[in-house]
Design a protein around this motif. Structure first.
Motif, PDB file in Angstrom:
ATOM      1  N   THR A 297      38.142  42.576  19.302  1.00 23.18           N
ATOM      2  CA  THR A 297      37.616  41.966  18.072  1.00 23.18           C
ATOM      3  C   THR A 297      38.133  42.721  16.858  1.00 23.18           C
ATOM      4  N   VAL A 298      38.111  44.052  16.957  1.00 28.41           N
ATOM      5  CA  VAL A 298      38.617  44.882  15.855  1.00 28.41           C
ATOM      6  C   VAL A 298      40.128  44.744  15.724  1.00 28.41           C
ATOM      7  N   LEU A 299      40.847  44.762  16.850  1.00 29.69           N
ATOM      8  CA  LEU A 299      42.308  44.663  16.804  1.00 29.69           C
ATOM      9  C   LEU A 299      42.761  43.356  16.146  1.00 29.69           C
ATOM     10  N   ARG A 300      42.059  42.269  16.435  1.00 30.46           N
ATOM     11  CA  ARG A 300      42.449  40.972  15.870  1.00 30.46           C
ATOM     12  C   ARG A 300      42.203  40.889  14.365  1.00 30.46           C
ATOM     13  N   GLN A 301      41.413  41.803  13.840  1.00 30.40           N
ATOM     14  CA  GLN A 301      41.147  41.806  12.400  1.00 30.40           C
ATOM     15  C   GLN A 301      42.325  42.350  11.593  1.00 30.40           C
ATOM     16  N   HIS A 302      43.239  43.036  12.275  1.00 28.12           N
ATOM     17  CA  HIS A 302      44.392  43.594  11.569  1.00 28.12           C
ATOM     18  C   HIS A 302      45.360  42.487  11.202  1.00 28.12           C
ATOM     19  N   SER A 303      46.001  42.645  10.056  1.00 27.11           N
ATOM     20  CA  SER A 303      46.881  41.591   9.543  1.00 27.11           C
ATOM     21  C   SER A 303      48.116  41.379  10.408  1.00 27.11           C
ATOM     22  N   ASN A 304      48.561  42.430  11.094  1.00 26.42           N
ATOM     23  CA  ASN A 304      49.744  42.305  11.943  1.00 26.42           C
ATOM     24  C   ASN A 304      49.311  42.075  13.394  1.00 26.42           C
ATOM     25  N   PRO A 305      49.584  40.923  13.959  1.00 28.56           N
ATOM     26  CA  PRO A 305      49.126  40.626  15.321  1.00 28.56           C
ATOM     27  C   PRO A 305      49.811  41.454  16.401  1.00 28.56           C
TER      28      PRO A 305
END
Length: 350
Positions: free
Chosen positions: A184-192
């Protein structure tokens, strides 16, 4: 017979000229020392066991490591080069002023014990595996010095001391709730790419270095396999892909922001030379795992988790090793940690 003369500085110089051997000379503080060395050296020449030790007496460990890092290390993998520079720094800090011939097993054993009782930069004790790898570097330096550099060393002092054990393998597993929070946190980053890299590690068990160096030609989404050529143990292998891993690779391969001249799947910004290297994920990963409340979780633990899940899925040790790239069953067992509660469920089925 040796010639022994007193020098203008007050020391004593012994010179040996013997047919079949190069002229050998050495300076001593006393005449007695010069005479003793001369008799011992001439005796070794007569018996055919004399070794010219002057080079190893002059070369310090600091100078030898500098030569090793320049001549030997560049032939190794990029990750190994970086780690060896760090290990060399510690060896130089403690032992750098000693000549190669002066480093004895007891001095190296004392280094081992001092390092094992030291505290690292993060405030935790230095691991036994870290010290073991430092000694491995020192031992290989002596092997190279003896076999290739011809420095006149009679033996490898590292071989005569007890090495620290590598320690127990980490048993950190990722629970379903932790996995949900993390991604969930990782997907919040702008770079996938950060999410893609972590998902592929968890689904395939590939090492971060293997993932980051992947090029588009290595991934076959139709056959659902990845062909690895640059691996830690230098053995190429085919990694089968789960449905989730295949879908992740499809997204990564169709990344709309990839430059036309870049073949890396996970690419970073151009360097000073204008070339793009692998995606630098470490800082962002550390921030993400802390935000997810997983401070003690390492990226490499995703590999542990993936391998453990493969075993739990019923694959044999040989099948898991073929996927993960482990060369021995002993090492595979260090990376595999089964949940006791899952084993209880299986026992109930018997």
């Amino acid at each position: 017979m040796a010639t022994i003369v007193k020098t203008p500085s007050g020391s004593w110089k012994a010179v040996i000229r013997k047919t079949g051997w190069p002229t050998t000379a050495k300076t001593f503080r006393t005449k007695r020392d010069a005479q003793d060395w001369s008799r011992r050296t001439e005796d070794e020449m007569v018996r055919g066991v004399y070794i010219q030790r002057s080079a190893s007496e002059r070369m310090t460990l600091e100078a030898a490591l500098k030569r090793y890092l320049a001549d030997i290390t560049p032939n190794k993998k990029l990750s190994t080069r970086k780690s060896e520079r760090g290990k060399a720094t510690k060896l130089v800090e403690h032992l750098g002023k000693y000549s190669l011939v002066a480093l004895t097993p007891d001095l190296i054993a004392n280094y081992r014990d001092t390092r094992l009782n030291s505290i690292g930069r993060r405030g935790s004790p230095i691991s036994s595996n870290t010290v073991r790898l430092e000694l491995a570097l020192l031992g290989h330096l002596y092997t190279v010095a003896i076999q290739e550099w011809g420095l006149g060393l009679t033996y490898n002092p590292v071989q005569n001391i007890r090495k620290p054990s590598p320690g127990e393998g980490r048993d950190r597993r990722l629970s379903a709730d932790e996995e949900k929070r993390l991604f969930t946190v990782l997907r919040q980053h702008s770079n996938p790419m950060l999410t893609w890299i972590a998902r592929i590690a968890l689904e395939t068990g590939m090492r971060s270095s293997e993932i980051l160096t992947l090029t588009r030609s290595q991934v076959d989404v139709k056959r659902r396999v990845v062909r690895l050529t640059d691996t830690k143990n230098n053995e190429a292998r085919l990694v089968p892909l789960t449905i989730a891993a295949t879908d992740t690779f499809k997204q990564a391969l169709n990344n709309p922001v990839r430059p036309l001249d870049c073949d890396l799947i996970f690419f970073g910004e151009p360097g000073r030379d204008g070339q793009r290297g692998p995606y630098a994920y470490t800082k962002l990963w550390n921030q993400a795992k802390k935000k997810a409340g997983l401070n003690d979780f390492r990226f490499h633990d995703l590999r542990h988790e993936a391998v453990s899940r493969l075993v739990e899925a019923g694959l044999s040790d040989q099948e898991v090793a073929a996927i993960s790239g482990h060369k021995s069953m002993q090492m595979l067992r260090r990376y595999t940690h089964l949940r006791a509660e899952d084993l209880v469920i299986k026992l109930d089925r018997i």
